[in-house]
Design a protein around this motif. Sequence first.
Motif, PDB file in Angstrom:
ATOM      1  N   UNK A 198      82.137 113.819   4.428  1.00  0.00           N
ATOM      2  CA  UNK A 198      82.564 112.955   5.751  1.00  0.00           C
ATOM      3  C   UNK A 198      83.194 113.708   6.909  1.00  0.00           C
ATOM      4  N   UNK A 199      83.783 114.844   6.534  1.00  0.00           N
ATOM      5  CA  UNK A 199      83.890 115.788   7.862  1.00  0.00           C
ATOM      6  C   UNK A 199      83.006 116.085   8.452  1.00  0.00           C
ATOM      7  N   UNK A 200      81.905 116.543   7.999  1.00  0.00           N
ATOM      8  CA  UNK A 200      80.562 117.152   8.655  1.00  0.00           C
ATOM      9  C   UNK A 200      79.981 115.850   9.326  1.00  0.00           C
ATOM     10  N   UNK A 201      79.857 114.900   8.767  1.00  0.00           N
ATOM     11  CA  UNK A 201      79.332 113.709   9.544  1.00  0.00           C
ATOM     12  C   UNK A 201      79.952 113.332  10.624  1.00  0.00           C
ATOM     13  N   UNK A 202      81.255 113.363  10.657  1.00  0.00           N
ATOM     14  CA  UNK A 202      82.215 113.099  12.015  1.00  0.00           C
ATOM     15  C   UNK A 202      81.850 114.169  12.605  1.00  0.00           C
ATOM     16  N   UNK A 203      82.080 115.490  12.472  1.00  0.00           N
ATOM     17  CA  UNK A 203      81.860 116.536  13.295  1.00  0.00           C
ATOM     18  C   UNK A 203      80.497 116.454  14.200  1.00  0.00           C
ATOM     19  N   UNK A 204      79.422 116.042  13.572  1.00  0.00           N
ATOM     20  CA  UNK A 204      78.112 115.862  13.932  1.00  0.00           C
ATOM     21  C   UNK A 204      77.929 114.754  14.835  1.00  0.00           C
ATOM     22  N   UNK A 205      78.462 113.791  14.426  1.00  0.00           N
ATOM     23  CA  UNK A 205      78.470 112.652  15.541  1.00  0.00           C
ATOM     24  C   UNK A 205      79.192 112.885  16.865  1.00  0.00           C
ATOM     25  N   UNK A 206      80.353 113.588  16.691  1.00  0.00           N
ATOM     26  CA  UNK A 206      81.065 113.832  17.783  1.00  0.00           C
ATOM     27  C   UNK A 206      80.385 115.194  18.671  1.00  0.00           C
ATOM     28  N   UNK A 207      79.523 115.792  18.236  1.00  0.00           N
ATOM     29  CA  UNK A 207      78.799 116.924  18.900  1.00  0.00           C
ATOM     30  C   UNK A 207      77.638 116.299  19.439  1.00  0.00           C
ATOM     31  N   UNK A 208      76.789 115.324  18.919  1.00  0.00           N
ATOM     32  CA  UNK A 208      75.685 114.639  19.229  1.00  0.00           C
ATOM     33  C   UNK A 208      75.854 113.480  20.345  1.00  0.00           C
ATOM     34  N   UNK A 209      77.232 113.061  20.602  1.00  0.00           N
ATOM     35  CA  UNK A 209      77.676 111.994  21.218  1.00  0.00           C
ATOM     36  C   UNK A 209      77.001 111.926  22.725  1.00  0.00           C
ATOM     37  N   UNK A 210      76.309 111.202  22.883  1.00  0.00           N
ATOM     38  CA  UNK A 210      75.715 110.982  24.473  1.00  0.00           C
ATOM     39  C   UNK A 210      74.472 111.898  24.502  1.00  0.00           C
ATOM     40  N   UNK A 211      73.740 112.519  23.448  1.00  0.00           N
ATOM     41  CA  UNK A 211      72.644 113.342  23.353  1.00  0.00           C
ATOM     42  C   UNK A 211      71.460 112.382  22.995  1.00  0.00           C
ATOM     43  N   UNK A 212      71.628 111.334  22.596  1.00  0.00           N
ATOM     44  CA  UNK A 212      70.484 110.454  22.098  1.00  0.00           C
ATOM     45  C   UNK A 212      70.003 110.683  20.412  1.00  0.00           C
ATOM     46  N   UNK A 213      71.090 111.395  19.939  1.00  0.00           N
ATOM     47  CA  UNK A 213      70.879 111.661  18.316  1.00  0.00           C
ATOM     48  C   UNK A 213      71.504 110.832  17.457  1.00  0.00           C
ATOM     49  N   UNK A 214      71.305 110.396  16.478  1.00  0.00           N
ATOM     50  CA  UNK A 214      72.032 109.597  15.632  1.00  0.00           C
ATOM     51  C   UNK A 214      72.025 110.179  14.212  1.00  0.00           C
ATOM     52  N   UNK A 215      73.337 110.414  13.878  1.00  0.00           N
ATOM     53  CA  UNK A 215      73.394 110.945  12.519  1.00  0.00           C
ATOM     54  C   UNK A 215      73.199 109.690  11.270  1.00  0.00           C
ATOM     55  N   UNK A 216      72.115 109.968  10.531  1.00  0.00           N
ATOM     56  CA  UNK A 216      72.074 108.977   9.206  1.00  0.00           C
ATOM     57  C   UNK A 216      72.425 109.139   8.185  1.00  0.00           C
ATOM     58  N   UNK A 217      72.409 110.439   7.873  1.00  0.00           N
ATOM     59  CA  UNK A 217      73.128 110.813   6.353  1.00  0.00           C
ATOM     60  C   UNK A 217      73.229 112.356   6.285  1.00  0.00           C
ATOM     61  N   UNK A 218      74.061 112.805   5.530  1.00  0.00           N
ATOM     62  CA  UNK A 218      74.345 114.223   5.269  1.00  0.00           C
ATOM     63  C   UNK A 218      74.589 114.418   3.794  1.00  0.00           C
ATOM     64  N   UNK A 219      73.631 115.087   3.178  1.00  0.00           N
ATOM     65  CA  UNK A 219      73.843 115.535   1.998  1.00  0.00           C
ATOM     66  C   UNK A 219      74.187 116.989   1.589  1.00  0.00           C
ATOM     67  N   UNK A 220      75.220 117.184   0.978  1.00  0.00           N
ATOM     68  CA  UNK A 220      75.699 118.513   0.406  1.00  0.00           C
ATOM     69  C   UNK A 220      75.141 118.823  -0.965  1.00  0.00           C
ATOM     70  N   UNK A 221      74.000 119.330  -1.147  1.00  0.00           N
ATOM     71  CA  UNK A 221      73.326 119.297  -2.194  1.00  0.00           C
ATOM     72  C   UNK A 221      73.942 120.155  -3.202  1.00  0.00           C
ATOM     73  N   UNK A 222      74.303 121.482  -2.912  1.00  0.00           N
ATOM     74  CA  UNK A 222      75.118 122.310  -3.698  1.00  0.00           C
ATOM     75  C   UNK A 222      75.927 123.378  -3.206  1.00  0.00           C
TER      76      UNK A 222
END
Length: 333
Positions: free
Chosen positions: A217-241
């Motif tokens: 959840x922290x990674x998703x929040x940080x990515x959304x903040x970093x890409x705000x206003x840049x035309x990119x949408x975070x759909x999902x993040x998976x920490x696989x291992x």
Amino acid sequence: MFVFGLILLVLAVIGLTVSARLKVFDAPAAGTDRSGRRGDAGETLEPRRNRTPNHIVRWVSTGLGALGVIFLVLSSFFALDPGQAAVLRGQFTRAVDGIETSEGLHTKAPWDDVIEFDVRNQQVKYIADGRTTDNAGGLPDGAQITVQDKEGVSANIDVTVQYSIARDAVGDIYRVYRDEEGLRQKLILNDIRSVVRDVPGNFTTLEVLTDRPAVRAAVVKALEAKWEGKGLIVEDVSLQEIRYPDTVTTAFADAQQAQIAVTTEQAKLDATKVSAQQKVVQAQAEADANALLNSSLTPSILQQRYLDTLKELAAAGNLVITDGTNSQILVQR
């Protein structure tokens, strides 16, 4: 296509111009040379008129012109599927002449280039050594990301990020990054590595190992903040291992076993306390009941109960009156 069609038209114009100026030459008649001198029989023959080169140039030029027109017409149309958006760029000015975000067939100026963007969900994967194929047979975009948690312990994380491009942002994206590959290389890949590397620094080793949803959840929040206003949408993040050194994972396993043992003993102690408390409560209830009973037995109440008992015995014929010794004074039946 536009440039190729334009070249064909230029060639056609040149060919027709040459054809119009090409002189029809005289081919020598049979039995004479090119100067028209007499043949073997001594007679002079009229030369033949040869128009073949002129016709060839004209027909070839006409064909090239027709092809040029076809290419120019075709370069005025383009199609987009439901998962695409496009920027129309002037071929010579390199400026944005328009943006198209709807699916279907569209028209444009023949000299405009179509820069397409994929607006479907896309993935970026950082896995293991960066050369290991995934379940679909594709290669990851890079190797695992090395992070450092709040306690300074290092770990390697395999991560997959799903993102999409906003349709209405393709014009701004083109102006900054030129195309989708430039966006991916200059922004997306770098930002994902940066965010995934930084976020675990806010969590302890135990939290990273046991509370993966919070890290995600922290990674998703940080990515959304970093890409705000840049035309990119975070759909999902998976920490696989998440791979810590063996010493850390072994210590964590031992700590878990110890915690389980402590929890078990605590549960037993709690059960014992509950049982003891139940007994105390029960004893206290009995004591309270006895105290209440004793406090209610006043001399007058005891005297009354005595008289009532005598009445009951007399009614049953079992009343015996004595003088307090072993001798019976009176028996009433």
